[in-house]
Motif scaffolding. Structure first.
Motif, short mmCIF file in Angstrom:
data_model
loop_
_atom_site.label_atom_id
_atom_site.label_comp_id
_atom_site.label_asym_id
_atom_site.label_seq_id
_atom_site.Cartn_x
_atom_site.Cartn_y
_atom_site.Cartn_z
N LEU A 120 74.31 19.04 50.73
CA LEU A 120 72.92 18.60 50.85
C LEU A 120 72.82 17.07 50.85
CD1 LEU A 120 71.07 21.18 48.56
CD2 LEU A 120 71.04 21.04 51.07
N THR A 121 73.74 16.38 50.19
CA THR A 121 73.73 14.92 50.22
C THR A 121 73.87 14.43 51.66
OG1 THR A 121 74.67 14.77 48.00
CG2 THR A 121 74.92 12.84 49.44
N GLN A 122 74.80 15.03 52.39
CA GLN A 122 75.00 14.65 53.79
C GLN A 122 73.79 15.06 54.64
OE1 GLN A 122 75.66 16.65 56.60
NE2 GLN A 122 76.61 15.19 58.00
N VAL A 123 73.26 16.27 54.38
CA VAL A 123 72.11 16.75 55.16
C VAL A 123 70.90 15.84 54.94
CG1 VAL A 123 70.48 18.65 55.41
CG2 VAL A 123 72.93 19.13 55.19
N ARG A 124 70.68 15.42 53.70
CA ARG A 124 69.51 14.57 53.41
C ARG A 124 69.68 13.19 54.03
NH1 ARG A 124 69.71 16.92 47.35
NH2 ARG A 124 68.32 18.72 47.67
N ALA A 125 70.92 12.69 54.08
CA ALA A 125 71.15 11.42 54.76
C ALA A 125 70.82 11.56 56.24
CB ALA A 125 72.60 10.98 54.57
N TYR A 126 71.24 12.67 56.82
CA TYR A 126 70.93 12.91 58.24
C TYR A 126 69.42 13.02 58.45
CZ TYR A 126 70.20 15.65 62.45
OH TYR A 126 69.73 16.11 63.66
N LEU A 127 68.73 13.75 57.56
CA LEU A 127 67.28 13.92 57.71
C LEU A 127 66.53 12.61 57.53
CD1 LEU A 127 66.75 17.32 55.83
CD2 LEU A 127 66.39 16.88 58.28
N ALA A 128 67.03 11.76 56.63
CA ALA A 128 66.38 10.47 56.45
C ALA A 128 66.39 9.66 57.75
CB ALA A 128 67.08 9.70 55.33
N ILE A 129 67.53 9.71 58.46
CA ILE A 129 67.63 8.99 59.74
C ILE A 129 66.69 9.61 60.77
CG2 ILE A 129 69.19 8.50 61.66
CD1 ILE A 129 71.44 8.25 59.61
N GLU A 130 66.66 10.94 60.82
CA GLU A 130 65.79 11.62 61.80
C GLU A 130 64.31 11.37 61.50
OE1 GLU A 130 66.54 13.21 64.55
OE2 GLU A 130 68.67 12.82 64.30
N GLN A 131 63.93 11.34 60.21
CA GLN A 131 62.53 11.08 59.87
C GLN A 131 62.15 9.65 60.21
OE1 GLN A 131 62.82 12.54 55.78
NE2 GLN A 131 61.27 14.12 56.26
N ALA A 132 63.14 8.75 60.08
CA ALA A 132 62.86 7.37 60.48
C ALA A 132 62.62 7.28 61.98
CB ALA A 132 64.01 6.46 60.08
N ARG A 133 63.31 8.08 62.75
CA ARG A 133 63.16 8.06 64.21
C ARG A 133 61.86 8.73 64.65
NH1 ARG A 133 67.47 11.22 66.81
NH2 ARG A 133 66.36 10.54 68.70
N HIS A 134 61.54 9.89 63.99
CA HIS A 134 60.40 10.67 64.46
C HIS A 134 59.12 10.39 63.69
CE1 HIS A 134 62.91 13.10 67.14
NE2 HIS A 134 63.79 13.23 66.15
N GLY A 135 59.24 9.72 62.55
CA GLY A 135 58.03 9.38 61.79
C GLY A 135 57.38 10.62 61.21
N PRO A 136 56.05 10.63 61.13
CA PRO A 136 55.33 11.74 60.49
C PRO A 136 55.42 13.05 61.28
CG PRO A 136 53.80 10.20 61.48
CD PRO A 136 55.14 9.55 61.57
N LYS A 137 55.97 13.01 62.51
CA LYS A 137 56.06 14.24 63.28
C LYS A 137 57.10 15.21 62.71
CE LYS A 137 56.78 12.87 67.49
NZ LYS A 137 56.87 12.99 68.99
N LEU A 138 57.98 14.71 61.84
CA LEU A 138 59.01 15.57 61.26
C LEU A 138 58.78 15.72 59.77
CD1 LEU A 138 61.66 17.18 61.28
CD2 LEU A 138 62.90 15.00 61.09
N LYS A 139 58.57 16.95 59.35
CA LYS A 139 58.42 17.25 57.93
C LYS A 139 59.56 18.18 57.49
CE LYS A 139 53.38 16.90 58.04
NZ LYS A 139 52.09 17.60 57.81
N VAL A 140 59.97 17.99 56.25
CA VAL A 140 61.07 18.81 55.70
C VAL A 140 60.61 19.35 54.34
CG1 VAL A 140 63.47 18.88 54.93
CG2 VAL A 140 62.82 17.42 56.86
N VAL A 141 60.80 20.66 54.15
CA VAL A 141 60.45 21.31 52.90
C VAL A 141 61.70 22.02 52.37
CG1 VAL A 141 59.01 23.05 51.77
CG2 VAL A 141 58.06 21.65 53.63
N GLU A 142 62.06 21.70 51.11
CA GLU A 142 63.23 22.32 50.50
C GLU A 142 62.81 23.32 49.43
OE1 GLU A 142 65.88 19.44 48.91
OE2 GLU A 142 66.42 18.57 50.86
N ASP A 143 63.52 24.45 49.39
CA ASP A 143 63.32 25.45 48.34
C ASP A 143 64.72 25.91 47.91
OD1 ASP A 143 62.53 27.38 46.61
OD2 ASP A 143 61.81 28.79 48.13
N ILE A 144 65.27 25.21 46.94
CA ILE A 144 66.67 25.40 46.57
C ILE A 144 66.75 25.82 45.11
CG2 ILE A 144 68.94 24.31 46.37
CD1 ILE A 144 67.96 22.35 48.58
#
Length: 565
Positions: free
Chosen positions: A421-445
């Motif tokens: 998940l550390t790697q996945v969250r790093a990847y998502l941080a980059i993608e959210q920076a690229r897409h802005g508010p159009k990308l939302k992520v919800v975790e249920d772990i």
């Protein structure tokens, strides 16, 4: 019937019984039991049975210018054991010899022997059991001797002399020779059963040892695996010493004389080099045949068998005794069985290694396709942020370094969900920076599951697939849900869902008809099924316009090992 003649024939019958006991101890008979008789063996058996017939003639009792004899035992035993051809050949040998001796019954007896050999061969073909049971041999012997008496009456002249002879010898020969043939075949059966029992016991012991050594030999033929294997055999099989070699050196030596055989640079014995060169088992009966360079070596006999992988000899297994001529049939059966099982294990180890190398190559191919595209887009995003938002650009560079550090050190391992998940969250941080508010992520772990192990690089490709192919075509973007939960039957379920464009699985299913757009999806699916079996892997649910849900199922309780190395 002469009681004296009956008693004397019983005494002479011991010749055939003795020959049966001798045959039961030969290597030819062992091959006969194992149904591996060669043309040379058939010739030797034919001559052997013909010799029994000839000895039966010489042991015969003179009666009215003829012989009351046990010749039929050898002839009919040949047919019952070897079939019509061997019965005919033995009949020709024994009958031909009888014909050359002369007498008014010479021709009749010679023809009778040939007919008896063919009769026994016919029984061999018709009887489903091997060898022929004693009761059938008894009946066949009675029929054969009755046939001989009839042929004597039909052919021998003068008829009066033939009739007088048959009246004198018929009953003793029918009774004694049929019993003798039954005893002969029963000895063959007992010897066969004894050898098969020995073979079964040795095979059981070999299988038990193979089971214990499987975890070691599946790593390949190394010094460590050979040492563990040799110690298991030494502790289980009762040999004075056990050794395993590759093609150049002794990998392990346990037991007597280990002081000079196990030292580095000790070299291979002459017997070992012979087996490596020929690929055949070698039984050394004495010190000279072992060929040890140490003159004081106490090892006095050994059986050396080749270890084969993919048709090539890769080493040897050596079982030693400190007594000369101590290697018996049971040792040879055991050595052959254990070497065959070891060779199979080594081939499986080679297959495992090749499979892991293929998995690693496939994983690297996945990186090669993902990383350049992802790196290009990320660097473009960072470039555009350097002037407008340098702090965010710096943060994205750190995230990018996290991803590539993870790729460098964690690829091909079983790691915790928290690390993945550390790697996945790093990847998502980059993608959210690229897409802005159009990308939302919800975790249920579930918190208690984050330390469970899963194969590396399994969640990130699924998340990337959801963003790229699920949300990418939507102008307004969407949401990705990441769920980690307990599944049925001690499994973990990791669910990646999106509310993107979805797809029609009836027209194109990414796991059944993979294309370039789903390489990450199919790669993860095949890796999981290959590693854990068909009960694990991915399932996909989707409808056009209603998003896609991908569920990854893996077993709980994985070990932290390199699964692709």
């Amino acid at each position: 019937m002469s009681e004296i003649l009956l008693v004397e024939m019983i005494e002479r019958m011991s010749v055939a019984v003795t020959m049966a006991l001798i045959l039961a101890q030969t290597a030819t008979f062992r091959r006969l039991v194992q149904q591996r008789v060669t043309g040379r063996d058939q010739l030797l058996l034919t001559l052997f049975f013909g010799l029994i017939g000839i000895l039966g003639t010489y042991a015969g009792i003179p009666v009215n210018d003829a012989l009351a004899n046990s010749r039929v035992v050898g002839v009919m035993a040949a047919g019952m054991i070897g079939g019509p051809k061997m019965g005919l050949a033995a009949g020709l040998i024994a009958g031909g010899h009888r014909y050359l001796l002369g007498g008014f019954t010479a021709g009749a007896c010679a023809l009778a022997n040939i007919c008896e050999g063919l009769l026994a061969g016919y029984i061999h073909r018709r009887c489903p059991t091997r060898p022929i049971p004693w009761w059938l041999a008894l009946a066949a012997g009675m029929a054969g001797e009755t046939l001989q008496m009839m042929i004597i009456l039909l052919m021998a002249r003068p008829f009066a002399a033939a009739l007088a002879l048959v009246q004198e010898i018929a009953l003793p020969m029918i009774v004694v020779n049929s019993i003798g043939l039954a005893i002969f075949m029963q000895i063959m059966k007992m010897a066969r059963d004894a050898q098969r029992k020995v073979g079964a016991e040795q095979s059981h012991k070999a299988l038990e040892i193979a089971t214990k050594t499987l975890p070691f030999l599946r790593r390949g033929l190394t010094a460590d695996s050979a040492e563990a294997t040799a110690r298991i055999i030494f502790a289980t099989a009762g040999y004075d010493a056990v050794a395993i070699t590759d093609t150049e050196r002794v990998l392990a030596f346990v037991g007597a004389e280990a002081a000079h055989h196990a030292v580095p640079g000790a070299g291979l014995t002459r017997a070992t080099r012979h087996v490596l060169a020929t690929g055949r088992i070698w039984v050394a009966r004495n010190r000279q045949e072992i060929g040890c360079r140490c003159g004081d070596c106490r090892l006095a006999s050994a059986v050396v068998v080749p270890l084969v992988r993919a048709g090539l000899v890769v080493g040897t297994l050596k079982l030693y005794y400190t007594r000369a001529n101590a290697v018996g049939d049971a040792d040879i059966v055991f050595a052959e069985g254990i070497a065959h099982l070891f060779s199979t294990q080594l081939e499986l180890a080679e297959i495992d290694q090749q499979a892991k190398m293929a998995a690693r190559a496939k994983l690297k191919a996945l990186h090669a396709q993902i990383n350049p595209h992802f790196l290009f887009n990320t660097l473009n995003t960072i470039t555009s942020l350097i002037r407008t938002n340098p702090d965010l650009a710096r943060e994205l560079l750190l995230k990018l370094s996290t991803i590539f550090r993870y790729t460098l050190h964690k690829t091909g391992r079983n790691i915790t969900i928290a690390e993945e998940l550390t790697q996945v969250r790093a990847y998502l941080a980059i993608e959210q920076a690229r897409h802005g508010p159009k990308l939302k992520v919800v975790e249920d772990i579930a918190p208690h599951l984050v330390n469970c192990l899963i194969p590396s690089l399994t969640i990130q490709p699924l998340v990337e697939n959801a963003i790229k192919h699920g949300l990418g075509p939507k102008e307004e973007g969407g949401c990705v849900w990441l769920t980690v939960r307990e599944g049925a039957e001690a499994a973990l379920e990791i669910v990646i869902a999106d509310d993107g464009v979805g797809m029609d699985l009836t027209r194109h299913h990414p796991l059944r008809q993979p294309g370039n757009e789903a390489i990450g999806l199919i790669n993860v699916h095949e890796r999981l099924r290959g590693q854990f079996g068909p009960a694990y892997g991915l399932t996909v649910e989707s409808r056009p316009g209603h998003g896609t849900t991908v569920t990854m199922r893996v077993p709980r309780g994985l070990e932290e090992v390199d699964d692709c190395a």
